[in-house]
Scaffold this active site. Sequence first.
Site, mmCIF file in Angstrom:
data_model
loop_
_atom_site.group_PDB
_atom_site.id
_atom_site.type_symbol
_atom_site.label_atom_id
_atom_site.label_comp_id
_atom_site.label_asym_id
_atom_site.label_seq_id
_atom_site.Cartn_x
_atom_site.Cartn_y
_atom_site.Cartn_z
ATOM 1 N N ASP A 229 -1.033 4.514 1.055
ATOM 2 C CA ASP A 229 -2.108 5.216 1.070
ATOM 3 C C ASP A 229 -2.146 6.721 1.228
ATOM 4 O O ASP A 229 -1.174 7.266 2.136
ATOM 5 C CB ASP A 229 -3.061 4.734 2.294
ATOM 6 C CG ASP A 229 -3.307 3.323 2.188
ATOM 7 O OD1 ASP A 229 -3.425 2.816 1.116
ATOM 8 O OD2 ASP A 229 -4.178 2.816 3.153
ATOM 9 N N TYR B 191 -4.239 1.610 -5.131
ATOM 10 C CA TYR B 191 -4.720 0.078 -4.598
ATOM 11 C C TYR B 191 -5.888 -0.211 -5.019
ATOM 12 O O TYR B 191 -6.036 -1.274 -5.391
ATOM 13 C CB TYR B 191 -4.521 0.211 -3.090
ATOM 14 C CG TYR B 191 -4.465 -1.033 -2.271
ATOM 15 C CD1 TYR B 191 -3.473 -1.734 -2.069
ATOM 16 C CD2 TYR B 191 -5.777 -1.547 -1.993
ATOM 17 C CE1 TYR B 191 -3.562 -2.971 -1.516
ATOM 18 C CE2 TYR B 191 -5.900 -2.888 -1.202
ATOM 19 C CZ TYR B 191 -4.761 -3.535 -0.948
ATOM 20 O OH TYR B 191 -4.608 -4.754 -0.475
ATOM 21 N N GLN C 45 -12.068 2.736 -1.844
ATOM 22 C CA GLN C 45 -11.532 3.218 -0.568
ATOM 23 C C GLN C 45 -10.721 4.390 -0.532
ATOM 24 O O GLN C 45 -9.802 4.617 -1.287
ATOM 25 C CB GLN C 45 -10.580 1.957 0.063
ATOM 26 C CG GLN C 45 -10.027 2.616 1.446
ATOM 27 C CD GLN C 45 -11.170 3.015 2.569
ATOM 28 O OE1 GLN C 45 -12.251 2.257 2.478
ATOM 29 N NE2 GLN C 45 -10.996 4.130 2.950
ATOM 30 N N MET C 46 -11.356 5.262 0.157
ATOM 31 C CA MET C 46 -10.839 6.645 0.163
ATOM 32 C C MET C 46 -9.260 6.464 0.586
ATOM 33 O O MET C 46 -8.970 5.537 1.565
ATOM 34 C CB MET C 46 -11.395 7.641 1.239
ATOM 35 C CG MET C 46 -11.473 7.326 2.597
ATOM 36 S SD MET C 46 -12.514 8.718 3.554
ATOM 37 C CE MET C 46 -11.200 9.870 3.385
ATOM 38 N N THR D 229 0.876 -1.409 -0.101
ATOM 39 C CA THR D 229 0.006 -0.016 -0.100
ATOM 40 C C THR D 229 0.894 1.233 0.004
ATOM 41 O O THR D 229 2.028 1.213 0.532
ATOM 42 C CB THR D 229 -0.931 0.042 1.179
ATOM 43 O OG1 THR D 229 -0.078 -0.210 2.373
ATOM 44 C CG2 THR D 229 -2.054 -1.095 1.225
HETATM 45 N N1 CAA Z 1 -13.444 4.879 6.085
HETATM 46 C C1 CAA Z 1 -14.088 6.272 6.596
HETATM 47 N N2 CAA Z 1 -13.459 7.401 6.806
HETATM 48 C C2 CAA Z 1 -12.117 7.447 6.626
HETATM 49 C C3 CAA Z 1 -11.378 6.351 6.485
HETATM 50 C C4 CAA Z 1 -12.053 5.173 6.098
HETATM 51 N N3 CAA Z 1 -11.432 4.079 5.848
HETATM 52 N N4 CAA Z 1 -10.301 6.500 6.667
HETATM 53 C C5 CAA Z 1 -9.941 7.942 7.070
HETATM 54 N N5 CAA Z 1 -11.289 8.341 7.140
HETATM 55 C C6 CAA Z 1 -11.642 9.856 7.490
HETATM 56 C C7 CAA Z 1 -11.059 10.203 8.981
HETATM 57 O O1 CAA Z 1 -11.502 9.542 10.026
HETATM 58 C C8 CAA Z 1 -11.033 11.681 8.892
HETATM 59 O O2 CAA Z 1 -12.378 12.047 9.191
HETATM 60 P P1 CAA Z 1 -12.286 13.358 10.192
HETATM 61 O O3 CAA Z 1 -11.786 14.343 9.038
HETATM 62 O O4 CAA Z 1 -13.947 13.560 10.285
HETATM 63 O O5 CAA Z 1 -11.422 13.199 11.346
HETATM 64 C C9 CAA Z 1 -10.828 11.803 7.295
HETATM 65 O O6 CAA Z 1 -11.218 10.891 6.678
HETATM 66 C C10 CAA Z 1 -9.372 12.225 6.904
HETATM 67 O O7 CAA Z 1 -8.563 11.151 7.539
HETATM 68 P P2 CAA Z 1 -7.085 11.678 7.994
HETATM 69 O O8 CAA Z 1 -7.155 12.442 9.103
HETATM 70 O O9 CAA Z 1 -6.370 10.422 8.263
HETATM 71 O O10 CAA Z 1 -6.524 12.257 6.774
HETATM 72 P P3 CAA Z 1 -5.056 12.049 6.039
HETATM 73 O O11 CAA Z 1 -5.131 12.946 4.844
HETATM 74 O O12 CAA Z 1 -3.658 12.220 7.232
HETATM 75 O O13 CAA Z 1 -5.084 10.497 5.497
HETATM 76 C C11 CAA Z 1 -5.899 8.649 4.715
HETATM 77 C C12 CAA Z 1 -5.973 10.230 4.910
HETATM 78 C C13 CAA Z 1 -4.843 8.240 3.685
HETATM 79 C C14 CAA Z 1 -7.225 8.212 3.799
HETATM 80 C C15 CAA Z 1 -5.837 7.887 5.910
HETATM 81 O O14 CAA Z 1 -6.949 8.312 6.699
HETATM 82 C C16 CAA Z 1 -5.808 6.269 5.937
HETATM 83 O O15 CAA Z 1 -4.973 5.781 5.746
HETATM 84 N N6 CAA Z 1 -7.105 5.803 6.143
HETATM 85 C C17 CAA Z 1 -7.097 4.186 6.000
HETATM 86 C C18 CAA Z 1 -7.285 3.983 4.490
HETATM 87 C C19 CAA Z 1 -7.475 2.435 4.325
HETATM 88 O O16 CAA Z 1 -8.548 1.925 4.868
HETATM 89 N N7 CAA Z 1 -6.540 1.795 3.965
HETATM 90 C C20 CAA Z 1 -6.617 0.159 3.852
HETATM 91 C C21 CAA Z 1 -5.184 -0.273 4.460
HETATM 92 S S1 CAA Z 1 -5.452 -2.006 4.640
HETATM 93 C C22 CAA Z 1 -5.493 -2.614 3.144
HETATM 94 O O17 CAA Z 1 -5.475 -2.238 2.235
HETATM 95 C C23 CAA Z 1 -5.630 -4.231 3.090
HETATM 96 C C24 CAA Z 1 -7.040 -4.479 2.237
HETATM 97 O O18 CAA Z 1 -6.984 -5.059 1.524
HETATM 98 C C25 CAA Z 1 -8.277 -4.109 3.014
#
Ligand code: CAA
Length: 241
Positions: A88, A147, A141-142, A86
């Site tokens: 992300d 990915y 996925q946001m 990833t």
């Molecule tokens: N679902 C819903 N909301 C989400 C979210 C998700 N998965 N991820 C982040 N948000 C929300 C946060 O809660 C935040 O909301 P608030 O402003 O209300 O607090 C907003 O989005 C912004 O998030 P960040 O403060 O974290 O902002 P950022 O710019 O630093 O990062 C991001 C943004 C890169 C999306 C980070 O939040 C992140 O890494 N999120 C997870 C993404 C994810 O689900 N990745 C999966 C990894 S595991 C994988 O990939 C294996 C697989 O196959 C499932």
Amino acid sequence: MARVALVTGGTRGIGAAIATHLKSAGYSVAANYAGNEEAASKFKSAAGIPVFKWDVSSFESCADGVKRVEAELGPVEVLVNNAGITRDTMFHKMTADHWGAVINTNLNSLFNMCRHVIEGMRDRNFGRIVNISSINGQKGQMGQTNYSAAKAGELGFTKALAQENARKGITVNAICPGYIGTEMVRAVSKEVLEKNILPQIPVGRLGEPEEIARCVVFLAHDDSGFITGSTLTANGGQYFT
Ligand code: CAA
């Protein structure tokens, strides 16, 4: 003779569980890894499975890697394309490197690996290819345009290759894991995991790598020859397709 199974990204996380379960099911298993020597050598001594280092994002390295595995164990009859990374970040902050790394490792690797085993499988009239996609290729996925695109691409690849090889005894299937308790998922911030991800999973927990490994063993089985081009979803009820 035991069938030979090759698992990419097979020394850690979901891949390690897949390799171990295939070994327990009687396969002669090879586990590929990209660079984490410490994890690979720990896995090798704990699981008793030979490990082979190469980069799945390189076509030439895959050719060489498959050659080494086949010289040591015999022709690859089961290929599990599990290796993935990833990078992300929101799309408006994404660099070409973030994009390229994920597309090359997660999607182009399917071409790079399958291309070197498919002719042998066709000659022998048997093969099992299992591609580990993701819930995030199904729903998007946001933070994961790269990915999600790669993982959705894997599903199209799976269905096309399945059609081409159905009459040759080769099945090609995909598994879409949801959020599994691996290093990759635990790299997501604790706050996002607890606030945004866990509440979306009806079973109320992350999945276990073994729960995906069991799906692979099922699809790899000689008796699973009528299942091809399918997507097996294992995500705790988070998303229904
Ligand atoms: N679902 C819903 N909301 C989400 C979210 C998700 N998965 N991820 C982040 N948000 C929300 C946060 O809660 C935040 O909301 P608030 O402003 O209300 O607090 C907003 O989005 C912004 O998030 P960040 O403060 O974290 O902002 P950022 O710019 O630093 O990062 C991001 C943004 C890169 C999306 C980070 O939040 C992140 O890494 N999120 C997870 C993404 C994810 O689900 N990745 C999966 C990894 S595991 C994988 O990939 C294996 C697989 O196959 C499932």
